[in-house]
Design a protein around this motif. Structure first.
Motif, PDB file in Angstrom:
ATOM      1  N   GLU A 109    -105.077  84.980  18.571  1.00 22.61           N
ATOM      2  CA  GLU A 109    -104.525  84.227  17.449  1.00 22.61           C
ATOM      3  C   GLU A 109    -103.041  83.926  17.679  1.00 22.61           C
ATOM      4  O   GLU A 109    -102.582  82.810  17.441  1.00 22.61           O
ATOM      5  CB  GLU A 109    -104.707  85.029  16.157  1.00 22.61           C
ATOM      6  CG  GLU A 109    -104.207  84.332  14.923  1.00 22.61           C
ATOM      7  CD  GLU A 109    -104.978  83.081  14.569  1.00 22.61           C
ATOM      8  OE1 GLU A 109    -104.449  82.287  13.783  1.00 22.61           O
ATOM      9  OE2 GLU A 109    -106.095  82.884  15.091  1.00 22.61           O
ATOM     10  N   LYS A 110    -102.296  84.903  18.182  1.00 23.04           N
ATOM     11  CA  LYS A 110    -100.869  84.709  18.459  1.00 23.04           C
ATOM     12  C   LYS A 110    -100.674  83.624  19.517  1.00 23.04           C
ATOM     13  O   LYS A 110     -99.827  82.744  19.372  1.00 23.04           O
ATOM     14  CB  LYS A 110    -100.256  86.020  18.941  1.00 23.04           C
ATOM     15  CG  LYS A 110     -98.779  85.951  19.199  1.00 23.04           C
ATOM     16  CD  LYS A 110     -98.245  87.293  19.647  1.00 23.04           C
ATOM     17  CE  LYS A 110     -96.775  87.208  19.989  1.00 23.04           C
ATOM     18  NZ  LYS A 110     -96.274  88.454  20.559  1.00 23.04           N
ATOM     19  N   ARG A 111    -101.489  83.665  20.568  1.00 25.33           N
ATOM     20  CA  ARG A 111    -101.392  82.659  21.636  1.00 25.33           C
ATOM     21  C   ARG A 111    -101.735  81.266  21.106  1.00 25.33           C
ATOM     22  O   ARG A 111    -101.087  80.286  21.439  1.00 25.33           O
ATOM     23  CB  ARG A 111    -102.314  83.048  22.780  1.00 25.33           C
ATOM     24  CG  ARG A 111    -102.229  82.114  23.966  1.00 25.33           C
ATOM     25  CD  ARG A 111    -103.010  82.687  25.134  1.00 25.33           C
ATOM     26  NE  ARG A 111    -103.122  81.755  26.219  1.00 25.33           N
ATOM     27  CZ  ARG A 111    -102.195  81.573  27.159  1.00 25.33           C
ATOM     28  NH1 ARG A 111    -101.095  82.274  27.124  1.00 25.33           N
ATOM     29  NH2 ARG A 111    -102.389  80.702  28.117  1.00 25.33           N
ATOM     30  N   ARG A 112    -102.774  81.185  20.262  1.00 27.27           N
ATOM     31  CA  ARG A 112    -103.172  79.905  19.690  1.00 27.27           C
ATOM     32  C   ARG A 112    -102.044  79.312  18.840  1.00 27.27           C
ATOM     33  O   ARG A 112    -101.722  78.127  18.958  1.00 27.27           O
ATOM     34  CB  ARG A 112    -104.435  80.090  18.835  1.00 27.27           C
ATOM     35  CG  ARG A 112    -105.050  78.786  18.360  1.00 27.27           C
ATOM     36  CD  ARG A 112    -106.226  79.053  17.455  1.00 27.27           C
ATOM     37  NE  ARG A 112    -105.825  79.634  16.195  1.00 27.27           N
ATOM     38  CZ  ARG A 112    -105.262  78.962  15.192  1.00 27.27           C
ATOM     39  NH1 ARG A 112    -105.015  77.673  15.301  1.00 27.27           N
ATOM     40  NH2 ARG A 112    -104.932  79.570  14.071  1.00 27.27           N
ATOM     41  N   ILE A 113    -101.408  80.133  18.041  1.00 22.78           N
ATOM     42  CA  ILE A 113    -100.294  79.679  17.197  1.00 22.78           C
ATOM     43  C   ILE A 113     -99.126  79.216  18.063  1.00 22.78           C
ATOM     44  O   ILE A 113     -98.515  78.170  17.800  1.00 22.78           O
ATOM     45  CB  ILE A 113     -99.871  80.797  16.222  1.00 22.78           C
ATOM     46  CG1 ILE A 113    -100.964  81.006  15.167  1.00 22.78           C
ATOM     47  CG2 ILE A 113     -98.543  80.468  15.560  1.00 22.78           C
ATOM     48  CD1 ILE A 113    -100.769  82.239  14.320  1.00 22.78           C
ATOM     49  N   GLN A 114     -98.807  79.979  19.111  1.00 24.38           N
ATOM     50  CA  GLN A 114     -97.708  79.601  20.012  1.00 24.38           C
ATOM     51  C   GLN A 114     -97.992  78.256  20.685  1.00 24.38           C
ATOM     52  O   GLN A 114     -97.108  77.406  20.784  1.00 24.38           O
ATOM     53  CB  GLN A 114     -97.512  80.666  21.085  1.00 24.38           C
ATOM     54  CG  GLN A 114     -96.800  81.904  20.610  1.00 24.38           C
ATOM     55  CD  GLN A 114     -96.725  82.969  21.700  1.00 24.38           C
ATOM     56  OE1 GLN A 114     -97.492  82.948  22.655  1.00 24.38           O
ATOM     57  NE2 GLN A 114     -95.806  83.907  21.529  1.00 24.38           N
ATOM     58  N   MET A 123    -108.249  84.591  35.359  1.00 25.43           N
ATOM     59  CA  MET A 123    -107.968  84.052  34.025  1.00 25.43           C
ATOM     60  C   MET A 123    -109.152  84.266  33.084  1.00 25.43           C
ATOM     61  O   MET A 123    -108.963  84.567  31.898  1.00 25.43           O
ATOM     62  CB  MET A 123    -107.612  82.567  34.112  1.00 25.43           C
ATOM     63  CG  MET A 123    -106.254  82.298  34.745  1.00 25.43           C
ATOM     64  SD  MET A 123    -104.888  83.211  33.988  1.00 25.43           S
ATOM     65  CE  MET A 123    -104.793  82.420  32.394  1.00 25.43           C
ATOM     66  N   VAL A 124    -110.372  84.118  33.591  1.00 21.29           N
ATOM     67  CA  VAL A 124    -111.555  84.360  32.760  1.00 21.29           C
ATOM     68  C   VAL A 124    -111.563  85.811  32.287  1.00 21.29           C
ATOM     69  O   VAL A 124    -111.765  86.097  31.099  1.00 21.29           O
ATOM     70  CB  VAL A 124    -112.851  84.026  33.541  1.00 21.29           C
ATOM     71  CG1 VAL A 124    -114.074  84.569  32.840  1.00 21.29           C
ATOM     72  CG2 VAL A 124    -112.961  82.525  33.758  1.00 21.29           C
ATOM     73  N   GLN A 125    -111.322  86.719  33.207  1.00 19.12           N
ATOM     74  CA  GLN A 125    -111.310  88.144  32.859  1.00 19.12           C
ATOM     75  C   GLN A 125    -110.169  88.448  31.900  1.00 19.12           C
ATOM     76  O   GLN A 125    -110.334  89.210  30.945  1.00 19.12           O
ATOM     77  CB  GLN A 125    -111.167  88.975  34.141  1.00 19.12           C
ATOM     78  CG  GLN A 125    -111.603  90.389  34.008  1.00 19.12           C
ATOM     79  CD  GLN A 125    -113.072  90.509  33.594  1.00 19.12           C
ATOM     80  OE1 GLN A 125    -113.893  89.687  33.951  1.00 19.12           O
ATOM     81  NE2 GLN A 125    -113.383  91.516  32.820  1.00 19.12           N
ATOM     82  N   TRP A 126    -109.020  87.845  32.119  1.00 18.16           N
ATOM     83  CA  TRP A 126    -107.854  88.066  31.270  1.00 18.16           C
ATOM     84  C   TRP A 126    -108.141  87.623  29.846  1.00 18.16           C
ATOM     85  O   TRP A 126    -107.829  88.322  28.885  1.00 18.16           O
ATOM     86  CB  TRP A 126    -106.664  87.308  31.857  1.00 18.16           C
ATOM     87  CG  TRP A 126    -105.400  87.451  31.083  1.00 18.16           C
ATOM     88  CD1 TRP A 126    -104.553  88.510  31.088  1.00 18.16           C
ATOM     89  CD2 TRP A 126    -104.829  86.494  30.194  1.00 18.16           C
ATOM     90  NE1 TRP A 126    -103.483  88.285  30.263  1.00 18.16           N
ATOM     91  CE2 TRP A 126    -103.634  87.045  29.704  1.00 18.16           C
ATOM     92  CE3 TRP A 126    -105.205  85.230  29.770  1.00 18.16           C
ATOM     93  CZ2 TRP A 126    -102.834  86.361  28.796  1.00 18.16           C
ATOM     94  CZ3 TRP A 126    -104.392  84.561  28.879  1.00 18.16           C
ATOM     95  CH2 TRP A 126    -103.221  85.136  28.401  1.00 18.16           C
ATOM     96  N   LYS A 127    -108.767  86.440  29.693  1.00 17.37           N
ATOM     97  CA  LYS A 127    -109.074  85.931  28.361  1.00 17.37           C
ATOM     98  C   LYS A 127    -110.100  86.809  27.654  1.00 17.37           C
ATOM     99  O   LYS A 127    -110.034  86.990  26.445  1.00 17.37           O
ATOM    100  CB  LYS A 127    -109.579  84.497  28.441  1.00 17.37           C
ATOM    101  CG  LYS A 127    -108.468  83.510  28.703  1.00 17.37           C
ATOM    102  CD  LYS A 127    -108.968  82.086  28.766  1.00 17.37           C
ATOM    103  CE  LYS A 127    -107.834  81.141  29.070  1.00 17.37           C
ATOM    104  NZ  LYS A 127    -108.279  79.766  29.240  1.00 17.37           N
ATOM    105  N   LYS A 128    -111.057  87.348  28.414  1.00 19.65           N
ATOM    106  CA  LYS A 128    -112.065  88.232  27.813  1.00 19.65           C
ATOM    107  C   LYS A 128    -111.424  89.506  27.276  1.00 19.65           C
ATOM    108  O   LYS A 128    -111.879  90.064  26.275  1.00 19.65           O
ATOM    109  CB  LYS A 128    -113.121  88.614  28.847  1.00 19.65           C
ATOM    110  CG  LYS A 128    -114.137  87.547  29.103  1.00 19.65           C
ATOM    111  CD  LYS A 128    -115.169  88.048  30.089  1.00 19.65           C
ATOM    112  CE  LYS A 128    -116.153  86.960  30.439  1.00 19.65           C
ATOM    113  NZ  LYS A 128    -117.107  87.409  31.463  1.00 19.65           N
ATOM    114  N   ASN A 129    -110.376  89.977  27.926  1.00 18.47           N
ATOM    115  CA  ASN A 129    -109.762  91.245  27.551  1.00 18.47           C
ATOM    116  C   ASN A 129    -108.736  91.127  26.431  1.00 18.47           C
ATOM    117  O   ASN A 129    -108.244  92.152  25.951  1.00 18.47           O
ATOM    118  CB  ASN A 129    -109.107  91.894  28.777  1.00 18.47           C
ATOM    119  CG  ASN A 129    -110.140  92.383  29.757  1.00 18.47           C
ATOM    120  OD1 ASN A 129    -111.259  92.691  29.387  1.00 18.47           O
ATOM    121  ND2 ASN A 129    -109.772  92.433  31.022  1.00 18.47           N
ATOM    122  N   LEU A 130    -108.392  89.920  26.016  1.00 18.01           N
ATOM    123  CA  LEU A 130    -107.423  89.781  24.932  1.00 18.01           C
ATOM    124  C   LEU A 130    -108.047  90.202  23.603  1.00 18.01           C
ATOM    125  O   LEU A 130    -109.218  89.931  23.340  1.00 18.01           O
ATOM    126  CB  LEU A 130    -106.968  88.326  24.805  1.00 18.01           C
ATOM    127  CG  LEU A 130    -106.057  87.790  25.889  1.00 18.01           C
ATOM    128  CD1 LEU A 130    -105.760  86.323  25.641  1.00 18.01           C
ATOM    129  CD2 LEU A 130    -104.764  88.566  25.955  1.00 18.01           C
TER     130      LEU A 130
END
Length: 84
Positions: free
Chosen positions: A27-32, A14-21
């Protein structure tokens, strides 16, 4: 593979996944997530909130020593990590 190893592997993923976004994906994930939280909060009634408060009181009373110990550990680590 034990549960702890699975959790560690998942956390690392998950750490690696978040770094690669990209910025736009973040921003899209935050809005969702904001929309999801807003929708979830719409249906809260006073009875529900009272039930949640009671559950929290019971949990805290049962696990008070453990929670206080964890808070002390957290404060120690915070002091260590934030010393300039």
């Amino acid at each position: 593979m034990t549960d702890e190893e699975k959790k560690a592997k998942r956390a690392a993923y998950m750490v690696q996944w978040k770094k690669n976004l990209s910025r736009f994906q973040k921003e899209k994930r935050r809005i969702q997530m904001n929309e999801y939280r807003k929708k979830a909060r719409e249906n809260w009634t006073l009875e529900y909130l009272e039930k949640v408060r009671e559950r929290s009181r019971i949990y805290y009373s049962k696990n008070k020593e453990k929670l206080l110990a964890n808070m002390a550990i957290y404060r120690e680590n915070k002091k260590k990590n934030h010393v300039n």
